[in-house]
Motif scaffolding. Structure first.
Motif, short mmCIF file in Angstrom:
data_model
loop_
_atom_site.label_atom_id
_atom_site.label_comp_id
_atom_site.label_asym_id
_atom_site.label_seq_id
_atom_site.Cartn_x
_atom_site.Cartn_y
_atom_site.Cartn_z
N ARG A 1 0.90 -1.19 0.11
CA ARG A 1 -0.09 0.00 0.07
C ARG A 1 0.97 1.32 0.04
O ARG A 1 0.54 2.05 -0.72
CB ARG A 1 -0.59 -0.02 1.13
N THR A 2 2.02 1.17 0.81
CA THR A 2 2.98 1.99 0.84
C THR A 2 4.34 1.74 0.77
O THR A 2 4.61 0.32 0.90
CB THR A 2 2.64 3.19 1.83
N ALA A 3 5.39 2.48 0.88
CA ALA A 3 6.58 2.00 0.94
C ALA A 3 7.16 1.52 2.31
O ALA A 3 8.18 0.57 2.32
CB ALA A 3 7.82 3.30 0.81
N ASN A 4 6.20 1.71 3.24
CA ASN A 4 6.30 0.95 4.39
C ASN A 4 5.56 -0.27 4.78
O ASN A 4 5.97 -0.93 5.91
CB ASN A 4 6.18 1.88 5.80
N THR A 5 4.73 -0.57 3.75
CA THR A 5 3.84 -1.88 3.91
C THR A 5 4.94 -3.11 4.35
O THR A 5 5.76 -3.25 3.36
CB THR A 5 2.92 -2.09 2.86
N ILE A 6 4.43 -4.16 5.14
CA ILE A 6 5.06 -5.26 5.30
C ILE A 6 4.33 -6.31 4.35
O ILE A 6 3.21 -6.29 4.14
CB ILE A 6 4.79 -5.81 6.59
N THR A 7 5.20 -6.74 3.51
CA THR A 7 4.76 -7.81 2.31
C THR A 7 5.29 -9.02 2.51
O THR A 7 4.96 -10.10 1.42
CB THR A 7 5.09 -6.83 0.90
N SER A 8 6.02 -9.44 3.45
CA SER A 8 6.28 -10.83 3.52
C SER A 8 5.72 -11.36 4.76
O SER A 8 5.39 -10.72 5.84
CB SER A 8 7.99 -10.81 4.09
N VAL A 9 5.35 -12.78 4.68
CA VAL A 9 4.35 -13.37 5.59
C VAL A 9 5.39 -13.64 6.81
O VAL A 9 5.14 -13.31 8.08
CB VAL A 9 4.07 -14.79 5.18
N GLU A 10 6.72 -13.83 6.62
CA GLU A 10 7.57 -14.24 7.82
C GLU A 10 7.83 -12.84 8.50
O GLU A 10 8.03 -12.91 9.88
CB GLU A 10 8.96 -14.87 7.37
N ASP A 11 8.00 -11.67 7.72
CA ASP A 11 8.43 -10.37 8.48
C ASP A 11 7.03 -10.24 9.42
O ASP A 11 7.10 -9.41 10.39
CB ASP A 11 8.40 -9.46 7.43
N TYR A 12 5.83 -10.37 8.61
CA TYR A 12 4.58 -10.06 9.50
C TYR A 12 4.63 -10.88 10.80
O TYR A 12 3.96 -10.40 11.97
CB TYR A 12 3.31 -10.55 8.42
#
Length: 283
Positions: free
Chosen positions: A188-199
């Motif tokens: 959604r933005t440059a800061n969005t978490i897009t990795s399941v493991e990071d989430y």
């Protein structure tokens, strides 16, 4: 073998004519419905989920038949199965049927959300997990001309919002992975978490701190803090949101503490036999 009359239910008990002695003791039960009720009662009483074998034993069904019942209930979202353990639990399909329960939650939360909005001057929210997204049950908008606010009934992703993170932090990991697989994790933005493991790492941090933060992850100039309503049976959370320029990072801990207090008060009112007095203007 008795032939069935047209329209007669094959799973109902034997019919008796009105006025015939003993007709007041007629058994109107339907075996399949009784079994469904037994399954749902069993799941409702469970905290961690129920195995297929336990369902089969409780309903006196072969495992294959019990699985078909569960599969049908799962298809309608009344039952959920954890992929990692194979255990079954009640699903979110009941949320739509529990409109009164949701309305009571909104009624109990609204005065406290209004109070926090008035004290801090920014928007407060009540959200619920519905399917693979968060739906806004209530929004108390900031009185300022420029404000960060959604609309009641609108939806936002689980992965990029503080409300979604606060709810996901208290779900089983298998369920979180399943939701993210269904919805994806769009940037959604440059800061969005897009990795399941990071989430999942982020969710672990939320469980330690007791609050979730959306730091420009859903809206570029937005900042939001949320706390889960863990004292209810619903996957819900409350949050505080504002433009980042009016919500500095050093204020996050203070706002999180206020939200934790709000969540405790709402859950206490829901657990009480009678609703507590709404907060007055001064607290």
């Amino acid at each position: 073998m008795r032939a069935l009359a047209r329209g007669e239910d094959p799973e109902a008990g034997p019919a008796e004519a009105p006025g015939v002695p003993g007709s007041e003791e007629r058994d109107y039960s339907v075996r399949a419905v009784e079994r469904v009720c037994s399954i749902l009662d069993l799941l409702q009483e469970s905290v961690n989920g129920v195995s297929l074998m336990a369902v089969a034993q409780a309903t006196d069904l072969p495992k294959s038949s019990a699985f078909r019942y569960l599969w049908t209930l799962e298809a309608h979202r009344y039952v959920e199965r954890e992929a990692s353990t194979g255990l079954f639990r009640l699903g979110l399909g009941f949320a739509g049927m529990q409109s009164r329960q949701l309305e009571v939650l909104r009624e109990r939360a609204r005065p406290w959300l209004e109070k926090l909005r008035d004290e801090l001057g920014e928007t407060t929210n009540l959200g619920l997990l519905d399917g693979d997204s968060v739906i806004y049950l209530d929004i108390i908008e900031s009185r300022r001309g420029v404000r960060l606010a959604a609309t009641r009934g609108s939806r936002d992703p689980l992965h990029s919002t503080a409300l979604g993170k606060a709810i996901a932090a208290h779900l089983p990991e298998a369920r979180v992975r399943e939701i993210l697989a269904q919805s994806g994790m769009p940037r959604r933005t440059a800061n969005t978490i897009t990795s399941v493991e990071d989430y999942l790492v982020e969710l672990a941090r939320i469980r330690r701190s007791g609050f979730a933060v959306d730091n420009g992850e859903n809206e570029v100039d937005g900042r939001c803090v949320a706390v889960g309503l863990t004292g209810t049976r619903l996957p819900a959370a409350v949050s505080f949101s504002a433009p980042a320029a009016r919500f500095p990072l050093q204020d996050i801990e203070k706002v999180a503490a206020a939200l934790r207090d709000l969540a405790e008060r709402v859950c206490a009112e829901l657990a009480a036999p009678a609703p507590a007095e709404p907060p007055g203007p001064g607290g």
